[in-house]
Motif scaffolding. Sequence first.
Motif, PDB file in Angstrom:
ATOM      1  N   GLN A  60      -4.505  -1.234  14.400  1.00 29.36           N
ATOM      2  CA  GLN A  60      -3.126  -1.038  14.830  1.00 29.36           C
ATOM      3  C   GLN A  60      -3.098  -0.040  15.978  1.00 29.36           C
ATOM      4  O   GLN A  60      -3.455   1.127  15.794  1.00 29.36           O
ATOM      5  N   ALA A  61      -2.708  -0.522  17.126  1.00 25.40           N
ATOM      6  CA  ALA A  61      -2.572   0.342  18.288  1.00 25.40           C
ATOM      7  C   ALA A  61      -1.198   1.010  18.253  1.00 25.40           C
ATOM      8  O   ALA A  61      -0.262   0.509  17.618  1.00 25.40           O
ATOM      9  N   ALA A  62      -1.093   2.114  18.940  1.00 24.10           N
ATOM     10  CA  ALA A  62       0.164   2.860  18.964  1.00 24.10           C
ATOM     11  C   ALA A  62       1.302   1.977  19.466  1.00 24.10           C
ATOM     12  O   ALA A  62       1.196   1.336  20.512  1.00 24.10           O
ATOM     13  N   GLY A  63       2.366   1.895  18.688  1.00 22.91           N
ATOM     14  CA  GLY A  63       3.527   1.130  19.094  1.00 22.91           C
ATOM     15  C   GLY A  63       3.411  -0.367  18.926  1.00 22.91           C
ATOM     16  O   GLY A  63       4.305  -1.106  19.357  1.00 22.91           O
ATOM     17  N   LYS A  64       2.326  -0.811  18.297  1.00 23.23           N
ATOM     18  CA  LYS A  64       2.129  -2.257  18.137  1.00 23.23           C
ATOM     19  C   LYS A  64       1.976  -2.607  16.664  1.00 23.23           C
ATOM     20  O   LYS A  64       1.730  -1.748  15.828  1.00 23.23           O
ATOM     21  N   THR A  74      -8.489   0.045  21.780  1.00 21.05           N
ATOM     22  CA  THR A  74      -8.128   1.355  21.243  1.00 21.05           C
ATOM     23  C   THR A  74      -7.069   1.200  20.165  1.00 21.05           C
ATOM     24  O   THR A  74      -6.019   0.606  20.389  1.00 21.05           O
ATOM     25  N   ALA A  75      -7.386   1.714  18.968  1.00 15.58           N
ATOM     26  CA  ALA A  75      -6.476   1.544  17.837  1.00 15.58           C
ATOM     27  C   ALA A  75      -7.026   2.299  16.636  1.00 15.58           C
ATOM     28  O   ALA A  75      -8.170   2.758  16.645  1.00 15.58           O
ATOM     29  N   MET A  76      -6.201   2.367  15.604  1.00 16.24           N
ATOM     30  CA  MET A  76      -6.669   2.841  14.305  1.00 16.24           C
ATOM     31  C   MET A  76      -7.196   1.624  13.564  1.00 16.24           C
ATOM     32  O   MET A  76      -6.464   0.632  13.395  1.00 16.24           O
ATOM     33  N   TYR A  77      -8.453   1.694  13.148  1.00 16.30           N
ATOM     34  CA  TYR A  77      -9.077   0.593  12.440  1.00 16.30           C
ATOM     35  C   TYR A  77      -9.108   0.916  10.946  1.00 16.30           C
ATOM     36  O   TYR A  77      -9.492   2.020  10.546  1.00 16.30           O
ATOM     37  N   GLU A  96      -6.734  -2.739  -5.443  1.00 13.29           N
ATOM     38  CA  GLU A  96      -6.490  -1.355  -5.834  1.00 13.29           C
ATOM     39  C   GLU A  96      -7.113  -0.332  -4.897  1.00 13.29           C
ATOM     40  O   GLU A  96      -7.184   0.836  -5.234  1.00 13.29           O
ATOM     41  N   TYR A  97      -7.558  -0.750  -3.742  1.00 10.78           N
ATOM     42  CA  TYR A  97      -8.210   0.179  -2.827  1.00 10.78           C
ATOM     43  C   TYR A  97      -7.232   0.727  -1.797  1.00 10.78           C
ATOM     44  O   TYR A  97      -6.282   0.046  -1.391  1.00 10.78           O
ATOM     45  N   GLU A  98      -7.494   1.928  -1.365  1.00  7.46           N
ATOM     46  CA  GLU A  98      -6.732   2.523  -0.273  1.00  7.46           C
ATOM     47  C   GLU A  98      -7.621   3.431   0.549  1.00  7.46           C
ATOM     48  O   GLU A  98      -8.538   4.050   0.041  1.00  7.46           O
ATOM     49  N   GLY A  99      -7.346   3.446   1.847  1.00  7.98           N
ATOM     50  CA  GLY A  99      -8.112   4.291   2.750  1.00  7.98           C
ATOM     51  C   GLY A  99      -7.219   4.832   3.850  1.00  7.98           C
ATOM     52  O   GLY A  99      -6.012   4.561   3.870  1.00  7.98           O
ATOM     53  N   GLN A 100      -7.816   5.562   4.773  1.00  4.60           N
ATOM     54  CA  GLN A 100      -7.021   6.224   5.810  1.00  4.60           C
ATOM     55  C   GLN A 100      -7.291   5.707   7.208  1.00  4.60           C
ATOM     56  O   GLN A 100      -6.556   6.045   8.123  1.00  4.60           O
ATOM     57  N   GLY A 101      -8.325   4.911   7.355  1.00  2.00           N
ATOM     58  CA  GLY A 101      -8.620   4.361   8.671  1.00  2.00           C
ATOM     59  C   GLY A 101      -9.497   5.275   9.504  1.00  2.00           C
ATOM     60  O   GLY A 101      -9.750   6.427   9.147  1.00  2.00           O
TER      61      GLY A 101
END
Length: 121
Positions: free
Chosen positions: A39-43, A90-93, A109-114
Motif C-alpha cells: 500500500q503506497a501512501a494515498g493509494k 515504494t510502499a508498505m509491504y 488469525e495472523y496479524e503483522g505490521q508490515g
Amino acid sequence: QVRLVESGGGLVQPGGSLRLSCTAPGFTSNRCAMTWYRQAAGKQREWVSSISDNGITRYVDSVKGRFTISKDKAKDTVYLQMNSLKPAVTAMYSCNPYRGGRGSAACDEYEGQGTQVTVSS
C-alpha cells in the motif's frame, strides 16, 4: 491472534534489490497460503504475489520477471525477492496468510505490521 513478523524493507536505489521475509509461526502446519500486499501512501492496497500451500505462485503483472516469492517450510517463512526496483514500488509491504482451500481456520488469525520499502535515489 498470532503475530507474524515482516522484515527486510528499507531504502534502496532504483535498480537495486531487496528480499522481504515474513515469518508466521505455524503457517506451514496450518497449510496456509500466503499473500504479499503493498500500500503506497494515498493509494489502495494492492495484491502483489501469492504462494499456495503446495507451492503454486502468482504475481501481479507489473512485477512478473522481477519479483520472486518462495517459502522455507522448516522456518515458517515466506520470502519476496524484489529485483530491478523502481520508485513506483515504494510502499508498505505486508504479508497475509489465508486458507486458500487447504488451510485451517488458524490461517485467519495472523496479524503483522508490515515493512516499508522505499526506492529512491
